[in-house]
Design a protein around this motif. Structure first.
Motif, PDB file in Angstrom:
ATOM      1  N   TYR A  12       9.306  -0.228  11.397  1.00  0.00           N
ATOM      2  CA  TYR A  12       8.029  -0.470  12.079  1.00  0.00           C
ATOM      3  C   TYR A  12       7.258   0.834  12.275  1.00  0.00           C
ATOM      4  N   PHE A  13       7.934   1.854  12.810  1.00  0.00           N
ATOM      5  CA  PHE A  13       7.215   3.102  13.089  1.00  0.00           C
ATOM      6  C   PHE A  13       6.717   3.763  11.805  1.00  0.00           C
ATOM      7  N   LEU A  14       7.542   3.722  10.755  1.00  0.00           N
ATOM      8  CA  LEU A  14       7.105   4.338   9.506  1.00  0.00           C
ATOM      9  C   LEU A  14       5.901   3.592   8.927  1.00  0.00           C
ATOM     10  N   LEU A  15       5.978   2.264   8.929  1.00  0.00           N
ATOM     11  CA  LEU A  15       4.944   1.482   8.255  1.00  0.00           C
ATOM     12  C   LEU A  15       3.650   1.411   9.071  1.00  0.00           C
ATOM     13  N   PHE A  16       3.760   1.207  10.386  1.00  0.00           N
ATOM     14  CA  PHE A  16       2.551   0.918  11.153  1.00  0.00           C
ATOM     15  C   PHE A  16       2.036   2.099  11.975  1.00  0.00           C
ATOM     16  N   ILE A  17       2.780   3.182  12.043  1.00  0.00           N
ATOM     17  CA  ILE A  17       2.260   4.375  12.716  1.00  0.00           C
ATOM     18  C   ILE A  17       2.092   5.509  11.701  1.00  0.00           C
ATOM     19  N   TYR A  18       3.181   5.815  10.969  1.00  0.00           N
ATOM     20  CA  TYR A  18       3.115   7.016  10.137  1.00  0.00           C
ATOM     21  C   TYR A  18       2.362   6.797   8.834  1.00  0.00           C
ATOM     22  N   LEU A  19       2.458   5.606   8.262  1.00  0.00           N
ATOM     23  CA  LEU A  19       1.664   5.345   7.064  1.00  0.00           C
ATOM     24  C   LEU A  19       0.157   5.407   7.359  1.00  0.00           C
ATOM     25  N   PRO A  20      -0.336   4.756   8.445  1.00  0.00           N
ATOM     26  CA  PRO A  20      -1.765   4.902   8.777  1.00  0.00           C
ATOM     27  C   PRO A  20      -2.165   6.346   9.071  1.00  0.00           C
ATOM     28  N   ILE A  21      -1.249   7.131   9.635  1.00  0.00           N
ATOM     29  CA  ILE A  21      -1.597   8.538   9.874  1.00  0.00           C
ATOM     30  C   ILE A  21      -1.926   9.204   8.538  1.00  0.00           C
ATOM     31  N   LEU A  22      -1.100   8.921   7.512  1.00  0.00           N
ATOM     32  CA  LEU A  22      -1.400   9.454   6.185  1.00  0.00           C
ATOM     33  C   LEU A  22      -2.700   8.860   5.652  1.00  0.00           C
ATOM     34  N   GLY A  23      -2.960   7.598   6.036  1.00  0.00           N
ATOM     35  CA  GLY A  23      -4.167   6.919   5.561  1.00  0.00           C
ATOM     36  C   GLY A  23      -5.450   7.608   5.976  1.00  0.00           C
ATOM     37  N   ASN A  24      -5.349   8.548   6.918  1.00  0.00           N
ATOM     38  CA  ASN A  24      -6.538   9.285   7.330  1.00  0.00           C
ATOM     39  C   ASN A  24      -7.131  10.119   6.197  1.00  0.00           C
ATOM     40  N   PHE A  25      -6.440  10.134   5.031  1.00  0.00           N
ATOM     41  CA  PHE A  25      -6.981  10.939   3.925  1.00  0.00           C
ATOM     42  C   PHE A  25      -8.373  10.476   3.503  1.00  0.00           C
ATOM     43  N   ILE A  26      -8.731   9.226   3.827  1.00  0.00           N
ATOM     44  CA  ILE A  26     -10.066   8.788   3.401  1.00  0.00           C
ATOM     45  C   ILE A  26     -11.175   9.511   4.169  1.00  0.00           C
ATOM     46  N   ALA A  27     -10.797  10.282   5.205  1.00  0.00           N
ATOM     47  CA  ALA A  27     -11.811  11.089   5.884  1.00  0.00           C
ATOM     48  C   ALA A  27     -12.362  12.162   4.935  1.00  0.00           C
ATOM     49  N   TRP A  28     -11.586  12.511   3.905  1.00  0.00           N
ATOM     50  CA  TRP A  28     -12.045  13.507   2.930  1.00  0.00           C
ATOM     51  C   TRP A  28     -12.640  12.854   1.677  1.00  0.00           C
ATOM     52  N   LYS A  29     -12.807  11.518   1.770  1.00  0.00           N
ATOM     53  CA  LYS A  29     -13.367  10.790   0.627  1.00  0.00           C
ATOM     54  C   LYS A  29     -14.694  10.167   1.035  1.00  0.00           C
ATOM     55  N   ASP A  30     -15.346   9.558   0.053  1.00  0.00           N
ATOM     56  CA  ASP A  30     -16.493   8.716   0.381  1.00  0.00           C
ATOM     57  C   ASP A  30     -16.061   7.293   0.076  1.00  0.00           C
ATOM     58  N   TYR A  31     -15.332   6.724   1.032  1.00  0.00           N
ATOM     59  CA  TYR A  31     -14.680   5.444   0.773  1.00  0.00           C
ATOM     60  C   TYR A  31     -15.676   4.294   0.838  1.00  0.00           C
ATOM     61  N   ALA A  32     -15.612   3.448  -0.175  1.00  0.00           N
ATOM     62  CA  ALA A  32     -16.373   2.200  -0.152  1.00  0.00           C
ATOM     63  C   ALA A  32     -15.410   1.084  -0.525  1.00  0.00           C
ATOM     64  N   PRO A  33     -15.371   0.027   0.266  1.00  0.00           N
ATOM     65  CA  PRO A  33     -14.356  -1.018   0.056  1.00  0.00           C
ATOM     66  C   PRO A  33     -14.362  -1.584  -1.369  1.00  0.00           C
ATOM     67  N   PHE A  34     -15.543  -1.729  -1.978  1.00  0.00           N
ATOM     68  CA  PHE A  34     -15.572  -2.345  -3.302  1.00  0.00           C
ATOM     69  C   PHE A  34     -15.142  -1.372  -4.400  1.00  0.00           C
ATOM     70  N   VAL A  35     -15.158  -0.059  -4.096  1.00  0.00           N
ATOM     71  CA  VAL A  35     -14.669   0.909  -5.085  1.00  0.00           C
ATOM     72  C   VAL A  35     -13.149   1.045  -4.992  1.00  0.00           C
ATOM     73  N   GLY A  36     -12.638   0.982  -3.759  1.00  0.00           N
ATOM     74  CA  GLY A  36     -11.185   1.051  -3.602  1.00  0.00           C
ATOM     75  C   GLY A  36     -10.741   2.363  -2.990  1.00  0.00           C
ATOM     76  N   LEU A  37      -9.551   2.335  -2.400  1.00  0.00           N
ATOM     77  CA  LEU A  37      -9.015   3.511  -1.711  1.00  0.00           C
ATOM     78  C   LEU A  37      -8.861   4.693  -2.657  1.00  0.00           C
ATOM     79  N   TRP A  38      -8.313   4.433  -3.859  1.00  0.00           N
ATOM     80  CA  TRP A  38      -7.925   5.525  -4.734  1.00  0.00           C
ATOM     81  C   TRP A  38      -9.081   5.996  -5.602  1.00  0.00           C
ATOM     82  N   GLU A  39      -9.971   5.070  -5.961  1.00  0.00           N
ATOM     83  CA  GLU A  39     -11.047   5.432  -6.887  1.00  0.00           C
ATOM     84  C   GLU A  39     -12.227   6.112  -6.191  1.00  0.00           C
ATOM     85  N   SER A  40     -12.338   5.951  -4.856  1.00  0.00           N
ATOM     86  CA  SER A  40     -13.472   6.565  -4.166  1.00  0.00           C
ATOM     87  C   SER A  40     -13.440   8.084  -4.348  1.00  0.00           C
TER      88      SER A  40
END
Lengths: 319, 325
Positions: free
Chosen positions: A43-71
């Motif tokens: 639980y802690f790895l998936l729902f706390i630590y994985l989202p912490i890593l998910g903050n990488f989109i702060a350095w992207k220009d994320y758009a939902p229709f483009v996708g997490l990786w392609e933005s």
């Protein structure tokens, strides 16, 4: 005083000698423990630590229709916006103003109430009052605000009374100028009683012989309060105060979100609601993430710093 | 205080085997608890204290009494306005109107089921992890504990959490309202501290008798921890019942909303409940305000039901027990 014991001392006993047993044997011996740890760890790895890593989109220009990786990556652009975006700065100012008001008015209130409750001699009366004042803590913000609207709202109790007396109505719930005092009063209403618990616990632990000695030395009630009671609970006051500072930038979400429409964002936008509206209404996902990330990092540093200060001043900290 | 008074009139066994009955001495009630060194406060001080306490208590109680009174009032009385502290013509109109089936009924059912399933799942995850981390000397458990502490310090943020739920395909599903909050780090630490304070002799003895760690948890640890588990379960339950923001984030479909969100829609946003529910066609609907207040009352009642149980434990120091003084 008042340390939440987290590290814990290992008890001496047969398990004290574990270090002489080979690791493989220990792992097998504790196989049930690992089975118990596994779901929680996942639980802690998936729902706390994985989202912490998910903050990488702060350095992207994320758009939902483009996708997490392609933005596309945009470097620190979203963080630079923090310094220029007027809406963010307004949210920051509102948050700090509200937090300061909370600190000045809402923080000492439970202490005052706890002293008052502690001075009640009848145990039964004290219990009864405690039951009543703890209760609002368990009501949701939706209900709390619904209750306040019934009393102070445009068609609420007070305005009905005023109308019956042919007096002008007063506008409390949707008045931007009154919003900040209003939210502080709401927080106090909800949590002043609950906040007394920790002070009451500390008050009962003061050594009563100190009071006896003070009386023999001729101390009156006021002197006993200043020289025995307050020093006796000072460490817990400092600890709570410092922790309060640690959560300086997190006013919470629901109370503001629920009343934002009534008074407008000018008065009611705080950092948490700002993140929400920027992402879900303006589609500015990456900037909203950057704001959330900066807030999270600042909060983490403030908690760690506050804990360090608490250790220095009271000898013990929380972590 | 109760115990002290009992002792006063109790029978004290004497050496002869018979018992000596001590008659209760009539005393002034107010100084029964006052320490011998504390002077009686002056009348002004007493009045000031009484006023302050009455004020605080009234402020807490009044809105609730008012809301309950309005919810039981008839249309005529509500429209007449004025102070309603007791419904003049009590009626169940509003309640029967919203409990006929329809939005609020469904929302209440959803909230009840979510709370039951959610609390159960949270308790299973919290208790197992707390037990797993409660024994010293388990290789690697310190590391897991630090991960838990890290979660107390750093909040991952609203947007990444939302995107995770989205990527997992959990948007617009009920697990999205339970899974992200399966374990509260604070509750975990409270439970773990409680487990650690259970004397190791008890578990060691069971171990020698050949019990496995699972049996020790089930047969020894859990029965000894009923009080703290009850409090934690109630905290979790109240949390799920009250949750509002997660629903805003994760559930778009308003037919799936639990009661807090429905409450907000109709009471705070002023959507018309009467048009959302089907009323008997040729019958005047109960006043909107009464219906709204009936929803508020229904959303609060479960809290009021569990509250006395919770309250019993607060003063017993179940929670403050984990805070060393």
């Amino acid at each position: 005083m008042a340390t939440l014991r987290i590290g814990g001392k290992s008890s001496s006993g047969p398990r004290g000698k574990t270090f002489s047993t080979p690791l493989r044997k220990r792992l097998w011996r504790d196989r049930w423990m690992y089975l118990f740890i596994l779901p929680g760890l996942a639980y802690f790895l998936l729902f706390i630590y994985l989202p912490i890593l998910g903050n990488f989109i702060a350095w992207k220009d994320y758009a939902p229709f483009v996708g997490l990786w392609e933005s596309p990556w945009v470097g620190w652009a979203n963080f630079e916006l923090l310094f220029t975006d007027p809406d963010f700065q307004r949210a920051l100012i509102n948050t700090v103003q509200i937090e300061i008001l909370q600190l000045v008015f809402a923080f000492p209130a439970p202490l005052a109430l706890a002293l008052l409750l502690h001075s009640i001699m009848s145990e039964r009366l004290k219990r009864a009052i405690q039951s009543i004042v703890y209760l609002p803590h368990f009501l949701s913000w939706v209900i709390v605000i619904a209750l306040w609207q019934q009393i102070f709202g445009g068609a609420g109790f007070i305005n009905q009374l005023l109308a019956n007396q042919d007096m002008d109505r007063i506008n409390v719930m949707s008045n931007p100028d009154l919003f900040k005092p209003l939210v502080v009063l709401q927080s106090m209403w909800k949590d002043v009683g609950w906040g007394t618990i920790i002070f009451l616990a500390a008050l009962t632990r003061i050594d009563t012989t100190l009071y006896e000695a003070a009386v023999i030395d001729g101390a009156n009630g006021r002197r006993r309060l200043l020289d025995v009671t307050l020093p006796g609970i000072m460490s817990i006051i400092i600890l709570l105060l410092i922790l309060r500072m640690g959560s300086m930038f997190s006013t919470g979400f629901e109370q503001y979100f629920l009343q934002r429409n009534a008074v407008g964002p000018e008065a009611a936008e705080v950092i948490d609601t700002f993140v929400y509206t920027r992402a879900f209404q303006s589609g500015d996902w990456s900037f909203a993430t950057a704001v959330g990330l900066v807030r999270g990092v600042v909060a983490a540093f403030m908690i760690i710093g506050a804990n360090w200060l608490a250790k220095r001043f009271t000898g013990e900290g929380l972590l | 205080m109760a115990t002290i008074r009992e002792e006063r009139s109790s029978t004290i066994p004497s050496l002869g085997g018979g018992s000596l009955v001590i008659p209760e001495v009539k005393r002034k009630r107010r100084d029964s608890n006052r320490p011998i060194w504390m002077e009686e406060p002056g009348p002004l001080m007493k009045i000031a204290k009484a006023i302050a306490l009455t004020f605080v208590t009234l402020i807490m109680v009044f809105p609730m009494v008012y809301v309950v009174a309005v919810s039981f009032s008839s249309a005529k009385d509500v429209l007449a306005g004025g102070l309603i502290l007791f419904p003049r013509n009590p009626t169940l109109e509003s309640y029967s109107a919203i409990l006929q089936g329809g939005v609020v009924t469904r929302a209440l059912q959803i909230s009840i089921l979510l709370t039951l399933f959610g609390t159960f799942a949270q308790m299973v995850f919290t208790v197992t992890l707390a037990y797993g981390l409660s024994r010293p000397g388990v290789w690697g458990s310190k590391f897991v504990l630090y991960l838990v502490l890290g979660a107390m310090i750093f909040y991952p943020g609203m947007i990444p959490s939302f995107l995770l739920i989205k990527e997992l395909g959990l948007l617009n599903t009920y697990p999205a309202l339970i899974v992200p909050g399966l374990i509260s780090a604070w509750n975990l630490i409270i439970v773990r501290n409680f487990f650690m304070n259970i004397p190791a002799d008890l578990t060691d003895a069971a171990k020698i008798d050949g019990a496995s760690d699972a049996q020790i948890l089930w047969r020894i640890i859990l029965p000894l921890s009923k009080a703290v588990l009850a409090v934690i379960a109630l905290f979790y339950g109240v949390g799920i019942w009250n949750q509002f923001f997660n629903v805003i984030l994760y559930i778009n479909d308003s037919t799936m909303w639990p009661v807090q969100n429905v409450l907000r829609q109709y009471v705070l946003m002023g959507s018309n409940l009467a048009s959302a529910d089907q009323f008997a066609p040729n019958q005047a609907p109960p006043p909107a305000q009464s219906i709204q207040m009936a929803v508020v009352v229904l959303a609060t009642v479960p809290i009021l039901i569990v509250y006395p149980f919770l309250q019993r434990y607060f003063t017993k120091g179940v929670l403050t027990g984990s805070i060393k003084g």
